[in-house]
Motif scaffolding. Structure first.
Motif, mmCIF file in Angstrom:
data_model
loop_
_atom_site.group_PDB
_atom_site.id
_atom_site.type_symbol
_atom_site.label_atom_id
_atom_site.label_comp_id
_atom_site.label_asym_id
_atom_site.label_seq_id
_atom_site.Cartn_x
_atom_site.Cartn_y
_atom_site.Cartn_z
ATOM 1 N N ILE A 148 -9.288 4.091 -2.965
ATOM 2 C CA ILE A 148 -8.055 3.331 -3.736
ATOM 3 C C ILE A 148 -6.948 3.222 -2.897
ATOM 4 O O ILE A 148 -6.257 4.359 -2.729
ATOM 5 C CB ILE A 148 -8.184 3.871 -5.286
ATOM 6 C CG1 ILE A 148 -9.587 3.995 -5.948
ATOM 7 C CG2 ILE A 148 -6.960 3.304 -5.942
ATOM 8 C CD1 ILE A 148 -9.323 4.804 -7.163
ATOM 9 N N SER A 149 -6.202 2.019 -3.001
ATOM 10 C CA SER A 149 -5.295 1.844 -1.889
ATOM 11 C C SER A 149 -4.149 1.043 -2.733
ATOM 12 O O SER A 149 -4.552 0.246 -3.634
ATOM 13 C CB SER A 149 -5.509 1.369 -0.525
ATOM 14 O OG SER A 149 -6.589 1.991 0.010
ATOM 15 N N TYR A 150 -2.987 1.009 -2.071
ATOM 16 C CA TYR A 150 -2.045 0.288 -2.394
ATOM 17 C C TYR A 150 -1.746 -0.930 -1.452
ATOM 18 O O TYR A 150 -1.580 -0.224 0.059
ATOM 19 C CB TYR A 150 -0.761 0.760 -3.048
ATOM 20 C CG TYR A 150 0.207 -0.141 -3.337
ATOM 21 C CD1 TYR A 150 0.371 -0.711 -4.601
ATOM 22 C CD2 TYR A 150 1.475 -0.439 -2.584
ATOM 23 C CE1 TYR A 150 1.269 -1.528 -5.088
ATOM 24 C CE2 TYR A 150 2.338 -1.439 -2.998
ATOM 25 C CZ TYR A 150 2.210 -1.909 -4.365
ATOM 26 O OH TYR A 150 3.237 -2.865 -4.492
ATOM 27 N N SER A 151 -1.867 -2.112 -1.506
ATOM 28 C CA SER A 151 -1.665 -3.116 -0.738
ATOM 29 C C SER A 151 -0.429 -3.932 -0.537
ATOM 30 O O SER A 151 0.216 -4.340 -1.720
ATOM 31 C CB SER A 151 -2.826 -4.170 -0.671
ATOM 32 O OG SER A 151 -4.158 -3.571 -0.414
ATOM 33 N N ILE A 152 0.365 -3.845 0.512
ATOM 34 C CA ILE A 152 1.646 -4.260 0.591
ATOM 35 C C ILE A 152 1.411 -5.506 1.230
ATOM 36 O O ILE A 152 1.352 -5.635 2.636
ATOM 37 C CB ILE A 152 2.460 -3.471 1.163
ATOM 38 C CG1 ILE A 152 2.594 -1.970 0.608
ATOM 39 C CG2 ILE A 152 4.026 -3.968 1.394
ATOM 40 C CD1 ILE A 152 3.370 -0.809 1.253
ATOM 41 N N PRO A 153 1.685 -6.773 0.725
ATOM 42 C CA PRO A 153 1.570 -7.925 1.593
ATOM 43 C C PRO A 153 2.514 -8.412 2.317
ATOM 44 O O PRO A 153 3.736 -7.912 1.977
ATOM 45 C CB PRO A 153 1.545 -9.028 0.302
ATOM 46 C CG PRO A 153 1.141 -8.165 -1.002
ATOM 47 C CD PRO A 153 1.682 -6.974 -0.592
ATOM 48 N N ILE A 154 2.451 -8.640 3.612
ATOM 49 C CA ILE A 154 3.500 -8.665 4.748
ATOM 50 C C ILE A 154 4.271 -9.989 4.262
ATOM 51 O O ILE A 154 5.454 -10.037 4.635
ATOM 52 C CB ILE A 154 2.544 -8.976 6.124
ATOM 53 C CG1 ILE A 154 1.955 -7.894 6.516
ATOM 54 C CG2 ILE A 154 3.674 -9.393 7.134
ATOM 55 C CD1 ILE A 154 1.170 -7.925 7.928
#
Length: 180
Positions: A148-154
């Motif tokens: 389970i991750s947190y995605s930081i959009p570029i």
């Protein structure tokens, strides 16, 4: 302190002078391809079961970082300048699919290097997925794991990293009260 305040006043003056009025148009049901950084919050590694060992796996927290490419559905906000040129696309993800990789290095004895391919589903800015390790693993550990991750959009950090596939339909402000 006086120098700091003077610098802040000059900087704010330069920023305000360069601003133009931007028209923002909102689209629903948009489709984009985006790139992102991934920070795994929780990772569950499966282990081999033996007669004396009843554990199913190991849990690690914040143990690696990664990147990925995702195909997302959500809301698109296009910012246009006075000349009608699109100067920025802002995207709010609702759901999508992602492929990417994770890596980490530990300097313990013996040192371990982890490189894993991942795939999964993005819900808002969270990623739930499955990965397969290609690097060094523990003796009884399996190569597959859940994360389970947190995605930081570029695209939220820079103006790059977002490719619009389909703008979707124009959002009607009076009837579309939901953020989705």
């Amino acid at each position: 302190m006086r120098t700091f305040l003077l610098c802040m006043v000059l900087l704010s003056g330069m920023l305000l002078r360069g601003q133009t009025d931007l028209k923002v148009t909102e689209f629903k049901d948009s489709q984009v391809i985006s790139t992102n950084f991934t920070v795994p919050l929780v990772r569950f590694n499966f282990v081999e079961q033996t007669e004396n060992n009843l554990e199913k796996g190991n849990v690690t927290f914040f143990s690696s970082v990664g990147a990925g490419v995702s195909y997302n559905f959500g809301r698109l906000f296009q910012h246009e300048n006075n000349d009608g040129e699109i100067v920025e696309n802002e995207f709010m993800n609702i759901i999508g699919v992602q492929m990417g990789f994770l890596f980490s290095a530990k300097t313990s004895d013996p040192p371990t290097n982890i490189f894993a391919l991942t795939t999964g589903i993005n819900i808002l800015d969270f990623h739930v997925g499955y990965g397969y390790e290609l690097g060094t693993i523990s003796e009884n550990q399996k190569r597959g794991f859940l994360t389970i991750s947190y995605s930081i959009p570029i695209s939220k950090l820079t103006k790059a990293g977002l490719f619009v596939i389909n703008k979707g339909r124009l959002a009607n402000k009076e009837n579309d009260r939901s953020t989705f």
